[in-house]
Scaffold this motif. Structure first.
Motif, PDB file in Angstrom:
ATOM      1  N   VAL A 186       0.856  -1.182   0.000  1.00 46.18           N
ATOM      2  CA  VAL A 186       0.000   0.000   0.000  1.00 46.18           C
ATOM      3  C   VAL A 186       0.894   1.235   0.000  1.00 46.18           C
ATOM      4  N   ILE A 187       0.521   2.233  -0.795  1.00 42.40           N
ATOM      5  CA  ILE A 187       1.256   3.498  -0.815  1.00 42.40           C
ATOM      6  C   ILE A 187       0.270   4.621  -0.517  1.00 42.40           C
ATOM      7  N   LEU A 188       0.585   5.418   0.475  1.00 44.59           N
ATOM      8  CA  LEU A 188      -0.204   6.607   0.784  1.00 44.59           C
ATOM      9  C   LEU A 188       0.526   7.791   0.164  1.00 44.59           C
ATOM     10  N   ILE A 189      -0.044   8.367  -0.888  1.00 46.52           N
ATOM     11  CA  ILE A 189       0.588   9.486  -1.573  1.00 46.52           C
ATOM     12  C   ILE A 189       0.160  10.769  -0.868  1.00 46.52           C
ATOM     13  N   GLY A 190       1.149  11.448  -0.300  1.00 50.26           N
ATOM     14  CA  GLY A 190       0.875  12.670   0.452  1.00 50.26           C
ATOM     15  C   GLY A 190       0.850  13.911  -0.416  1.00 50.26           C
ATOM     16  N   ASN A 191       1.656  13.914  -1.468  1.00 49.08           N
ATOM     17  CA  ASN A 191       1.740  15.102  -2.305  1.00 49.08           C
ATOM     18  C   ASN A 191       2.192  14.684  -3.694  1.00 49.08           C
ATOM     19  N   SER A 192       1.607  15.289  -4.705  1.00 46.24           N
ATOM     20  CA  SER A 192       2.037  15.031  -6.077  1.00 46.24           C
ATOM     21  C   SER A 192       1.888  16.314  -6.883  1.00 46.24           C
ATOM     22  N   GLN A 239       7.771  17.199 -15.930  1.00 41.84           N
ATOM     23  CA  GLN A 239       8.258  16.707 -14.644  1.00 41.84           C
ATOM     24  C   GLN A 239       7.071  16.292 -13.783  1.00 41.84           C
ATOM     25  N   THR A 240       7.229  15.179 -13.075  1.00 43.99           N
ATOM     26  CA  THR A 240       6.246  14.727 -12.095  1.00 43.99           C
ATOM     27  C   THR A 240       6.983  14.397 -10.809  1.00 43.99           C
ATOM     28  N   VAL A 241       6.471  14.905  -9.694  1.00 40.31           N
ATOM     29  CA  VAL A 241       7.076  14.659  -8.383  1.00 40.31           C
ATOM     30  C   VAL A 241       6.014  14.030  -7.495  1.00 40.31           C
ATOM     31  N   LEU A 242       6.363  12.891  -6.894  1.00 44.17           N
ATOM     32  CA  LEU A 242       5.451  12.189  -5.997  1.00 44.17           C
ATOM     33  C   LEU A 242       6.116  12.001  -4.640  1.00 44.17           C
ATOM     34  N   PHE A 243       5.377  12.257  -3.584  1.00 48.67           N
ATOM     35  CA  PHE A 243       5.831  11.992  -2.223  1.00 48.67           C
ATOM     36  C   PHE A 243       4.828  11.055  -1.584  1.00 48.67           C
ATOM     37  N   GLY A 244       5.317   9.965  -0.996  1.00 44.16           N
ATOM     38  CA  GLY A 244       4.404   9.027  -0.378  1.00 44.16           C
ATOM     39  C   GLY A 244       5.090   8.168   0.666  1.00 44.16           C
ATOM     40  N   GLN A 245       4.279   7.412   1.372  1.00 43.20           N
ATOM     41  CA  GLN A 245       4.759   6.520   2.421  1.00 43.20           C
ATOM     42  C   GLN A 245       4.288   5.111   2.093  1.00 43.20           C
ATOM     43  N   ALA A 246       5.197   4.146   2.134  1.00 43.25           N
ATOM     44  CA  ALA A 246       4.867   2.758   1.834  1.00 43.25           C
ATOM     45  C   ALA A 246       4.470   2.034   3.116  1.00 43.25           C
ATOM     46  N   TYR A 247       3.413   1.226   3.019  1.00 39.08           N
ATOM     47  CA  TYR A 247       2.909   0.464   4.159  1.00 39.08           C
ATOM     48  C   TYR A 247       2.699  -0.984   3.761  1.00 39.08           C
ATOM     49  N   ASN A 248       2.684  -1.846   4.758  1.00 37.85           N
ATOM     50  CA  ASN A 248       2.357  -3.250   4.568  1.00 37.85           C
ATOM     51  C   ASN A 248       1.132  -3.543   5.414  1.00 37.85           C
ATOM     52  N   SER A 249       0.070  -4.027   4.799  1.00 34.14           N
ATOM     53  CA  SER A 249      -1.165  -4.288   5.539  1.00 34.14           C
ATOM     54  C   SER A 249      -1.177  -5.679   6.181  1.00 34.14           C
ATOM     55  N   PHE A 250      -0.088  -6.450   6.004  1.00 36.86           N
ATOM     56  CA  PHE A 250       0.037  -7.768   6.625  1.00 36.86           C
ATOM     57  C   PHE A 250       1.264  -7.750   7.540  1.00 36.86           C
ATOM     58  N   PRO A 251       1.103  -7.360   8.801  1.00 37.08           N
ATOM     59  CA  PRO A 251       2.266  -7.259   9.689  1.00 37.08           C
ATOM     60  C   PRO A 251       2.902  -8.625   9.951  1.00 37.08           C
ATOM     61  N   LEU A 252       4.194  -8.609  10.203  1.00 41.67           N
ATOM     62  CA  LEU A 252       4.934  -9.841  10.479  1.00 41.67           C
ATOM     63  C   LEU A 252       4.624 -10.354  11.871  1.00 41.67           C
TER      64      LEU A 252
END
Length: 71
Positions: free
Chosen positions: A23-29, A47-60
């Protein structure tokens, strides 16, 4: 411009997959199209600029991981 934007999204998805995220939560583009210049003003390419945070929905499960590493 859409080709550049799609390539940026594909790169972001590949990097997130390499980090183990699904999962990627895109904060700004932001995107900027071509601007043609002249002798007084420089041209600017697409030009395209993307800022985001990567997540895993299945924790270890740490306990299972410890058991597997001991084997």
């Amino acid at each position: 411009m859409y080709n550049v934007k799609n390539r940026a999204f594909d790169k972001m998805k590949m990097e997130a997959a390499m980090l183990g995220a699904n999962v990627i939560l895109i904060g700004n583009s932001s995107s900027r199209g071509n601007t043609y210049g002249n002798e007084n003003v420089p041209s600017v390419s697409t030009q395209t600029v993307l800022f985001g945070q990567a997540y895993n929905s299945f924790p270890l499960n740490i306990e299972k991981l410890k058991e597997e590493l001991k084997k």
